[in-house]
Design an enzyme around this catalytic site. Structure first.
Site, PDB file in Angstrom:
ATOM      1  N   HIS A 184       0.813  -1.201   0.000  1.00 21.64           N
ATOM      2  CA  HIS A 184       0.000   0.000   0.000  1.00 21.64           C
ATOM      3  C   HIS A 184       0.858   1.266   0.000  1.00 21.64           C
ATOM      4  O   HIS A 184       0.558   2.249  -0.665  1.00 21.64           O
ATOM      5  CB  HIS A 184      -0.915  -0.037   1.221  1.00 21.64           C
ATOM      6  CG  HIS A 184      -1.711   1.187   1.310  1.00 21.64           C
ATOM      7  ND1 HIS A 184      -2.717   1.451   0.423  1.00 21.64           N
ATOM      8  CD2 HIS A 184      -1.613   2.255   2.109  1.00 21.64           C
ATOM      9  CE1 HIS A 184      -3.214   2.630   0.701  1.00 21.64           C
ATOM     10  NE2 HIS A 184      -2.565   3.141   1.723  1.00 21.64           N
ATOM     11  N   ARG A 293      -7.505  -3.503 -19.915  1.00 25.97           N
ATOM     12  CA  ARG A 293      -7.760  -4.803 -19.272  1.00 25.97           C
ATOM     13  C   ARG A 293      -9.253  -4.927 -19.007  1.00 25.97           C
ATOM     14  O   ARG A 293      -9.745  -4.515 -17.955  1.00 25.97           O
ATOM     15  CB  ARG A 293      -7.000  -4.900 -17.945  1.00 25.97           C
ATOM     16  CG  ARG A 293      -5.490  -5.017 -18.058  1.00 25.97           C
ATOM     17  CD  ARG A 293      -4.882  -5.150 -16.661  1.00 25.97           C
ATOM     18  NE  ARG A 293      -3.537  -5.659 -16.655  1.00 25.97           N
ATOM     19  CZ  ARG A 293      -2.442  -4.898 -16.488  1.00 25.97           C
ATOM     20  NH1 ARG A 293      -2.548  -3.597 -16.330  1.00 25.97           N
ATOM     21  NH2 ARG A 293      -1.244  -5.454 -16.480  1.00 25.97           N
ATOM     22  N   ARG A 329      -8.076  -5.519 -24.833  1.00 21.53           N
ATOM     23  CA  ARG A 329      -7.786  -6.940 -24.669  1.00 21.53           C
ATOM     24  C   ARG A 329      -9.065  -7.674 -24.282  1.00 21.53           C
ATOM     25  O   ARG A 329      -9.807  -7.217 -23.414  1.00 21.53           O
ATOM     26  CB  ARG A 329      -6.734  -7.115 -23.568  1.00 21.53           C
ATOM     27  CG  ARG A 329      -6.390  -8.568 -23.308  1.00 21.53           C
ATOM     28  CD  ARG A 329      -5.233  -8.704 -22.344  1.00 21.53           C
ATOM     29  NE  ARG A 329      -5.630  -8.487 -20.973  1.00 21.53           N
ATOM     30  CZ  ARG A 329      -4.790  -8.548 -19.936  1.00 21.53           C
ATOM     31  NH1 ARG A 329      -3.504  -8.775 -20.147  1.00 21.53           N
ATOM     32  NH2 ARG A 329      -5.200  -8.353 -18.709  1.00 21.53           N
ATOM     33  N   GLU A 418       2.843 -13.959 -23.950  1.00 21.89           N
ATOM     34  CA  GLU A 418       3.147 -14.099 -22.526  1.00 21.89           C
ATOM     35  C   GLU A 418       3.392 -15.554 -22.129  1.00 21.89           C
ATOM     36  O   GLU A 418       3.594 -15.864 -20.970  1.00 21.89           O
ATOM     37  CB  GLU A 418       2.069 -13.446 -21.652  1.00 21.89           C
ATOM     38  CG  GLU A 418       0.647 -13.644 -22.095  1.00 21.89           C
ATOM     39  CD  GLU A 418      -0.353 -12.739 -21.369  1.00 21.89           C
ATOM     40  OE1 GLU A 418       0.022 -11.974 -20.471  1.00 21.89           O
ATOM     41  OE2 GLU A 418      -1.541 -12.828 -21.715  1.00 21.89           O
ATOM     42  N   ASN A 441       4.756  -9.356 -17.469  1.00 16.10           N
ATOM     43  CA  ASN A 441       4.456  -9.877 -16.124  1.00 16.10           C
ATOM     44  C   ASN A 441       4.278 -11.386 -16.188  1.00 16.10           C
ATOM     45  O   ASN A 441       4.848 -12.135 -15.400  1.00 16.10           O
ATOM     46  CB  ASN A 441       3.172  -9.246 -15.552  1.00 16.10           C
ATOM     47  CG  ASN A 441       3.176  -7.737 -15.660  1.00 16.10           C
ATOM     48  OD1 ASN A 441       4.232  -7.130 -15.716  1.00 16.10           O
ATOM     49  ND2 ASN A 441       2.002  -7.133 -15.704  1.00 16.10           N
ATOM     50  N   ASP A 442       3.465 -11.834 -17.140  1.00 15.27           N
ATOM     51  CA  ASP A 442       3.254 -13.270 -17.264  1.00 15.27           C
ATOM     52  C   ASP A 442       4.429 -13.951 -17.944  1.00 15.27           C
ATOM     53  O   ASP A 442       4.840 -15.036 -17.536  1.00 15.27           O
ATOM     54  CB  ASP A 442       1.962 -13.563 -18.027  1.00 15.27           C
ATOM     55  CG  ASP A 442       0.765 -13.532 -17.087  1.00 15.27           C
ATOM     56  OD1 ASP A 442       0.871 -14.101 -15.987  1.00 15.27           O
ATOM     57  OD2 ASP A 442      -0.249 -12.917 -17.434  1.00 15.27           O
ATOM     58  N   ARG A 452       4.147 -15.065 -10.177  1.00 14.43           N
ATOM     59  CA  ARG A 452       4.374 -13.627 -10.117  1.00 14.43           C
ATOM     60  C   ARG A 452       3.895 -13.024  -8.803  1.00 14.43           C
ATOM     61  O   ARG A 452       4.232 -11.896  -8.473  1.00 14.43           O
ATOM     62  CB  ARG A 452       3.729 -12.916 -11.318  1.00 14.43           C
ATOM     63  CG  ARG A 452       2.226 -12.988 -11.342  1.00 14.43           C
ATOM     64  CD  ARG A 452       1.674 -12.591 -12.712  1.00 14.43           C
ATOM     65  NE  ARG A 452       1.085 -11.266 -12.725  1.00 14.43           N
ATOM     66  CZ  ARG A 452       0.399 -10.756 -13.755  1.00 14.43           C
ATOM     67  NH1 ARG A 452       0.249 -11.471 -14.865  1.00 14.43           N
ATOM     68  NH2 ARG A 452      -0.113  -9.566 -13.707  1.00 14.43           N
ATOM     69  N   CYS A 489       3.426  -4.208 -22.966  1.00 17.38           N
ATOM     70  CA  CYS A 489       2.419  -3.605 -22.087  1.00 17.38           C
ATOM     71  C   CYS A 489       2.517  -4.115 -20.653  1.00 17.38           C
ATOM     72  O   CYS A 489       1.731  -3.746 -19.802  1.00 17.38           O
ATOM     73  CB  CYS A 489       1.011  -3.821 -22.636  1.00 17.38           C
ATOM     74  SG  CYS A 489       0.532  -5.550 -22.704  1.00 17.38           S
TER      75      CYS A 489
HETATM   76  C1  PEP Z   1       1.293  -9.114 -18.488  1.00 20.12           C
HETATM   77  O1  PEP Z   1       1.147 -10.311 -18.229  1.00 20.12           O
HETATM   78  O2  PEP Z   1       2.385  -8.552 -18.557  1.00 20.12           O
HETATM   79  C2  PEP Z   1       0.110  -8.270 -18.743  1.00 20.12           C
HETATM   80  C3  PEP Z   1       0.231  -7.046 -19.195  1.00 20.12           C
HETATM   81  O3  PEP Z   1      -1.097  -8.794 -18.442  1.00 20.12           O
HETATM   82  P1  PEP Z   1      -1.666  -8.940 -16.948  1.00 20.12           P
HETATM   83  O4  PEP Z   1      -0.691  -8.254 -16.035  1.00 20.12           O
HETATM   84  O5  PEP Z   1      -2.994  -8.311 -16.961  1.00 20.12           O
HETATM   85  O6  PEP Z   1      -1.700 -10.413 -16.770  1.00 20.12           O
HETATM   86 MG    MG Z   2      -0.741 -11.258 -18.535  1.00 19.22          MG
END
Ligand code: PEP
Ligand code: MG
Length: 564
Positions: A184, A293, A329, A418, A441-442, A452, A489
């Site tokens: 936070h 998203r 998306r 991803e 991220n994925d 993650r 992204c």
């Molecule tokens: C990602 O996986 O990097 C992504 C942008 O999608 P999300 O974080 O929504 O899974």
């Molecule tokens: Mg993702």
């Protein structure tokens, strides 16, 4: 001069006196109750209700993300499950204070065991417990006071309720001993442009032993120095001056676009997930939206949104970006984003299960309705609408998605990269699709087989990991070969230095968080593509994340000049 190191959570620097938020909370005794179960139960219920009301009113005094977090915490405080758990201790003869301490421990253990984001919510439950303990004891909860001079705020941790009335203009920086990059504290600091360092072990103890110290915080690297030398103070002052100068300047665009110093246009888009995000994206100077998203619009729904509902909400968002691009998306449901209106079988590994595009087998109509709504909304505005699907693994999936989207008249159709297998199919994928967008991220979590959301595995998910950087380079090269735009992204694009490396690796556009967009734009606009390529080559050569970061930063001296 003593220097501690923590995790940078919000970029910036500060020097000045500090205020240590001490939390003297009454300790619950395990001695049996003298009052009896009925009276203890009444005390407990009255305290929980009063804390719930107080949290609710704090929520009403705040807005945006903090408001939502506080509403959720007020709900936890008034959740009958906590009261029931506590009453079971009272029935065994314990006091209300002891009962709430024990009951909240049960919830803390459950959250801690979940790891990542949920583990960081443990501090919210502890804060509720502390407030209830103060209420039962009749002592006031130690709140952050009003400051008459700017200070660096040091705390063990900050809860959302602590910060509801925070006078952010009086806070030079925040340093906490606990917390993580998604805590936070990080959210509050980032959204208010306050420098922050979290997980800074020993800071509370040192602050206690040096109450009159001056502190220098450098949140670009995560250092916190008590009683800095004249030399270090000078360096921090110089960083502060650079940041001020950068923030005072609007990043200039050439022909309406963010441009490197050698004239290469780089679109910088925003990631959004709610209607309320659109004004912030526009104000931040986004070139449009690189990731909408859509699942975030429907997380609280029990029934699937209708065609009309979806068309209306997409049209509302699109119209803010008339003349610009919006990459929308399709639903990325499942794993960390379960949705009540989609049936997910119990899976031992939801992140490796039916999520994102993979829901098509059981929910093709949901996808079709969404594409129809996107196409209808696209007609109502002059934004350029591109659509993409998450979690595509195989060329056959990409081809099917492209063909279904074409049925609805959507012209620009792409996928997210991803899943590691997609990298081995990248030549075909960049031929099938009009564009691809890398979800770092994925992709990072699947490349390293590291959840993650796992705190102990966080280092694997550092977006500077060379394996991720090398994967991105392979994708970028395929995009260049097949004339297919490749964007990023994921969170990697929100780090100004890493975003620079991405462009140097051949990525054609970035989409980042609204709060960091201007930093990313400043970094890109201040450097030449040649420099970015040199930085990328240095990072790609490294064999660990830290070395990659240091090597890239050394190749980009202009970032230091910008205080980034
Ligand atoms: C990602 O996986 O990097 C992504 C942008 O999608 P999300 O974080 O929504 O899974
Ligand atoms: Mg993702």
């Amino acid at each position: 001069m003593i220097t501690l190191t923590g995790i940078p959570a919000s970029s910036g620097a500060a020097i000045g006196p500090f205020f240590l938020l001490t939390t003297d909370i009454p300790v619950a005794s395990s001695a049996p109750s003298q009052l009896g179960a009925e009276q203890e139960g009444a005390h407990l219920n009255q305290a929980l209700a009063s804390v719930g009301r107080d949290l609710q009113s704090r929520a009403e005094r705040t807005e945006g993300e903090l408001h939502e977090i506080l509403v959720a915490i007020a709900e936890i405080a008034t959740d009958p499950a906590i009261a029931e758990e506590a009453i079971s201790f009272i029935e065994k003869g314990h006091t209300a204070s002891y009962a709430i301490t024990k009951a909240t421990e049960v919830f803390q253990d459950l959250l801690a065991a979940s790891g990542g984001y949920l583990a960081e919510r443990v501090s919210d439950v502890m804060n509720i417990r502390d407030r209830v303990l103060c209420e039962i004891a009749g002592t006031g909860y130690p709140e952050i006071p009003h400051f008459d001079r700017p200070v660096i705020l040091i705390a063990q941790d900050l809860s959302p309720a602590d910060t509801a009335d925070l006078e952010t203009h009086m806070i030079l920086a925040i340093v906490t001993a606990g917390g993580g990059p998604t805590s936070h504290t990080a959210i509050i600091a980032c959204s208010n442009g306050i420098a922050a360092v979290v997980a800074c072990a020993g800071v509370v103890e040192l602050a206690r032993s040096l109450p009159d110290a001056v502190i220098a915080v450098d949140a670009t690297v995560g250092s916190v120095t008590f009683n800095p030398s004249i030399e270090l103070s000078g360096e921090i002052e110089a960083i502060i001056a650079k940041i001020k100068l950068r923030k005072s300047r609007v990043v200039t665009r050439t022909d309406g676009a963010y441009t490197t110093t050698d004239g290469v246009k780089i679109p910088i888009y925003a990631n959004i997930g709610r209607i309320e995000d659109t004004p912030a994206a526009v104000t931040a100077g986004a070139d449009g939206v690189g990731l909408l998203r859509t699942e975030l619009l429907y997380l609280d729904r029990n029934d699937a949104p209708t065609l009309q509902e979806q068309t209306a909400i997409y049209a509302e968002i699109f119209k803010s970006f008339n003349g610009q691009k919006v990459v929308i998306r399709t639903l990325d449901a499942g794993a960390d984003k379960p949705m009540a209106f989609i049936n997910f079988d119990q899976e031992p590994n939801p992140a490796l299960g039916v999520r994102g595009y993979r829901t098509i087998d059981q929910h093709e109509n949901l996808l079709r309705t969404q594409l129809e709504a996107i196409a209808a909304a696209a007609k109502s505005c002059s934004a350029e609408i591109w659509v993409m699907a998450p979690m595509i693994t195989l060329p056959s999936e990409a081809a099917r998605f492209v063909s279904i989207a074409h049925e609805y008249g959507l012209e620009k159709v792409g996928i997210m990269i991803e899943v590691p297998a997609a990298i081995f199919h990248i030549d075909e994928l960049t031929k099938i699709c009009d564009f691809v967008s890398i979800g770092t991220n994925d992709l990072g979590q699947y490349l390293h087989a590291a959840d993650r959301e796992s705190a102990p595995l966080a280092a694997f998910n550092d977006p500077w990991q060379p394996a991720l950087l090398r994967a991105i380079k392979i994708i970028a090269d395929a995009g260049i070969k097949n004339n297919c735009p490749v964007g990023v992204c994921g969170e990697a694009a929100s780090d100004a230095a890493l975003a620079s490396v991405l462009i140097g690796s051949g990525i054609t556009s970035l989409s980042c968080g609204v709060t960091t967009l201007s930093d990313v734009a400043a970094a890109i606009s201040a450097q030449s593509l040649h420099t970015l390529k040199t930085a990328a080559a240095a990072a790609l050569n490294a064999s660990d994340a830290n070395t990659a970061k240091q090597a890239a930063r050394s190749a980009m001296p202009d970032l230091v000049e910008l205080g980034l």
